[in-house]
Motif scaffolding. Structure first.
Motif, PDB file in Angstrom:
ATOM      1  N   LEU A 186       0.838  -1.199   0.000  1.00  0.00           N
ATOM      2  CA  LEU A 186       0.000   0.000   0.000  1.00  0.00           C
ATOM      3  C   LEU A 186       0.873   1.249   0.000  1.00  0.00           C
ATOM      4  CD1 LEU A 186      -1.436  -2.323   1.998  1.00  0.00           C
ATOM      5  CD2 LEU A 186      -3.196  -0.561   2.049  1.00  0.00           C
ATOM      6  N   TYR A 193       0.736   5.456   0.885  1.00  0.00           N
ATOM      7  CA  TYR A 193       0.029   6.498   1.609  1.00  0.00           C
ATOM      8  C   TYR A 193       0.732   7.837   1.392  1.00  0.00           C
ATOM      9  CZ  TYR A 193      -2.222   2.819   4.383  1.00  0.00           C
ATOM     10  OH  TYR A 193      -2.940   1.725   4.792  1.00  0.00           O
ATOM     11  N   GLN A 244       1.319  11.392   3.513  1.00  0.00           N
ATOM     12  CA  GLN A 244       1.186  11.971   4.848  1.00  0.00           C
ATOM     13  C   GLN A 244       1.581  13.431   4.774  1.00  0.00           C
ATOM     14  OE1 GLN A 244       3.700  10.335   7.959  1.00  0.00           O
ATOM     15  NE2 GLN A 244       2.207  10.858   9.529  1.00  0.00           N
ATOM     16  N   LYS A 254       0.249  16.222   7.065  1.00  0.00           N
ATOM     17  CA  LYS A 254       0.517  16.831   8.364  1.00  0.00           C
ATOM     18  C   LYS A 254       0.637  15.759   9.425  1.00  0.00           C
ATOM     19  CE  LYS A 254      -1.097  21.428   7.464  1.00  0.00           C
ATOM     20  NZ  LYS A 254      -2.113  22.452   7.750  1.00  0.00           N
ATOM     21  N   LYS A 255      -0.399  15.034   9.664  1.00  0.00           N
ATOM     22  CA  LYS A 255      -0.289  13.969  10.651  1.00  0.00           C
ATOM     23  C   LYS A 255      -0.807  12.636  10.127  1.00  0.00           C
ATOM     24  CE  LYS A 255      -0.425  16.865  14.767  1.00  0.00           C
ATOM     25  NZ  LYS A 255      -1.272  17.300  15.902  1.00  0.00           N
ATOM     26  N   ALA A 256      -2.069  12.623   9.693  1.00  0.00           N
ATOM     27  CA  ALA A 256      -2.683  11.330   9.354  1.00  0.00           C
ATOM     28  C   ALA A 256      -2.334  10.905   7.937  1.00  0.00           C
ATOM     29  CB  ALA A 256      -4.194  11.422   9.505  1.00  0.00           C
ATOM     30  N   PRO A 257      -1.747   9.721   7.755  1.00  0.00           N
ATOM     31  CA  PRO A 257      -1.548   9.202   6.396  1.00  0.00           C
ATOM     32  C   PRO A 257      -2.895   8.972   5.716  1.00  0.00           C
ATOM     33  CG  PRO A 257      -0.296   7.941   8.015  1.00  0.00           C
ATOM     34  CD  PRO A 257      -1.237   8.807   8.777  1.00  0.00           C
ATOM     35  N   PHE A 265      -4.730   7.073   2.352  1.00  0.00           N
ATOM     36  CA  PHE A 265      -4.531   5.949   1.446  1.00  0.00           C
ATOM     37  C   PHE A 265      -4.489   6.411  -0.007  1.00  0.00           C
ATOM     38  CE2 PHE A 265      -4.950   1.712  -0.107  1.00  0.00           C
ATOM     39  CZ  PHE A 265      -5.892   1.722  -1.119  1.00  0.00           C
ATOM     40  N   LEU A 307       4.518   7.214   2.107  1.00  0.00           N
ATOM     41  CA  LEU A 307       4.816   5.998   2.856  1.00  0.00           C
ATOM     42  C   LEU A 307       4.382   4.770   2.070  1.00  0.00           C
ATOM     43  CD1 LEU A 307       3.437   7.185   6.300  1.00  0.00           C
ATOM     44  CD2 LEU A 307       5.834   6.806   5.781  1.00  0.00           C
ATOM     45  N   LEU A 321       0.215  -4.038   9.110  1.00  0.00           N
ATOM     46  CA  LEU A 321       0.955  -3.259   8.130  1.00  0.00           C
ATOM     47  C   LEU A 321       2.359  -2.989   8.638  1.00  0.00           C
ATOM     48  CD1 LEU A 321      -1.704  -0.587   7.087  1.00  0.00           C
ATOM     49  CD2 LEU A 321      -0.784  -2.403   5.655  1.00  0.00           C
ATOM     50  N   PHE A 332       5.430  -0.588   7.828  1.00  0.00           N
ATOM     51  CA  PHE A 332       5.685   0.629   7.087  1.00  0.00           C
ATOM     52  C   PHE A 332       7.158   0.786   6.738  1.00  0.00           C
ATOM     53  CE2 PHE A 332       1.861   3.159   6.789  1.00  0.00           C
ATOM     54  CZ  PHE A 332       1.002   2.486   7.656  1.00  0.00           C
ATOM     55  N   GLY A 333       7.382   1.416   5.602  1.00  0.00           N
ATOM     56  CA  GLY A 333       8.727   1.777   5.186  1.00  0.00           C
ATOM     57  C   GLY A 333       9.166   3.072   5.842  1.00  0.00           C
ATOM     58  N   THR A 334      10.354   3.466   5.493  1.00  0.00           N
ATOM     59  CA  THR A 334      11.005   4.629   6.091  1.00  0.00           C
ATOM     60  C   THR A 334      10.410   5.945   5.613  1.00  0.00           C
ATOM     61  OG1 THR A 334      12.631   4.267   4.352  1.00  0.00           O
ATOM     62  CG2 THR A 334      13.207   3.529   6.547  1.00  0.00           C
ATOM     63  N   GLY A 335       9.726   5.912   4.484  1.00  0.00           N
ATOM     64  CA  GLY A 335       9.108   7.135   3.960  1.00  0.00           C
ATOM     65  C   GLY A 335      10.042   7.909   3.054  1.00  0.00           C
ATOM     66  N   SER A 362       9.390   6.386  10.397  1.00  0.00           N
ATOM     67  CA  SER A 362       8.115   5.927   9.884  1.00  0.00           C
ATOM     68  C   SER A 362       7.227   5.413  11.024  1.00  0.00           C
ATOM     69  CB  SER A 362       8.354   4.831   8.858  1.00  0.00           C
ATOM     70  OG  SER A 362       7.159   4.553   8.161  1.00  0.00           O
ATOM     71  N   GLY A 373      -6.166   8.382  12.479  1.00  0.00           N
ATOM     72  CA  GLY A 373      -6.526   9.597  13.175  1.00  0.00           C
ATOM     73  C   GLY A 373      -5.476  10.673  12.951  1.00  0.00           C
TER      74      GLY A 373
END
Lengths: 111, 114
Positions: free
Chosen positions: A34, A36, A38, A40-43, A45, A88, A99, A101-104, B42, B106
């Motif tokens: 997947l 994403y 991001q 500000k705060k919330a990733p 989809f 992400l 899930l 997650f990768g490093t971004g 991350s 959130g």
């Protein structure tokens, strides 16, 4: 140990440029990958990829998965300043249904 | 989609104290999760919040440090106990209806521990 690695870590481009973000993974019980965004705060989809070679597209964004080589790319064409964000990549691991997650990749699009 | 709210949105706490973060979803969901995002890093899964039973913790996270409750299908809390500066992070709640593509996040709680 499961891992998801993204490259580059950060990228600065100018509006109108095309960018390619990379995600490689080594995860047992791979189910899906997947992407994403991001801001500000919330990733939020973007795409879920399950099968190799099938491109998913949404406007200027597209993504494809290679399950043989264990990587995915996210392309953004004609970038805009609103595309500036952290992108992400995450792998959905079956059996545990979680899930990883990768490093971004931090993308900055300059006017 | 699901709309998720978290309280507080941010806090500054003293070392040794505890903070409870609340997560409210606007509709019933099957799964709820808590993540931590340390500065420049991350998302790392802390635990899966199970409705009516003990949470399932990931390696490196323990119940004594991060007790979690989930009394119903729309609400969960995460407590960060006996805080130290290393706990400074963004804590995100997420909720899923069925499949990871339905996992929504959130806005996060930004915690600074002095």
């Amino acid at each position: 140990e499961d891992k998801v690695v993204q490259s580059p870590l950060s990228l600065v481009v100018h509006e109108g440029d095309t960018v390619t973000l990379n995600c490689s993974y080594e995860v047992t019980n791979f189910r899906s990958l997947l992407w994403y965004k991001q801001e500000k705060k919330a990733p939020t989809f973007l795409f879920m990829l399950t099968s190799s070679g099938i491109e998913k597209k949404s406007g200027r964004l597209s993504s494809i998965l290679d399950k043989k080589e264990l990587f995915s790319i996210l392309n953004i064409t004609a970038t805009q300043t609103g595309d500036s964000a952290i992108y992400l990549c995450a792998v959905w691991r079956g059996a545990t249904n979680k899930l990883i997650f990768g490093t971004g990749t931090l993308l900055a699009v300059q006017p | 989609s699901a709309v998720i709210s978290q309280k507080p949105s941010r806090d500054i706490c003293q070392r040794g104290t505890s903070l409870t973060i609340q997560c409210q979803v606007d509709s019933q969901v099957t799964m709820m999760f808590w993540y931590r995002q340390q500065p420049g890093q991350s998302l790392t899964l802390i635990a899966t919040a199970n409705q009516g039973s003990e949470a399932t913790y990931e390696s490196g996270f323990v119940i004594d440090k991060f007790p979690i409750s989930r009394p119903n299908l729309t609400f969960s809390t995460l407590t960060v106990s006996n805080m130290s500066p290393e706990d400074s992070s963004i804590y995100l709640c997420s909720a899923e209806r069925g499949g990871p593509e339905t996992q929504y996040f959130g806005p996060g709680t930004r915690l600074l521990v002095l």
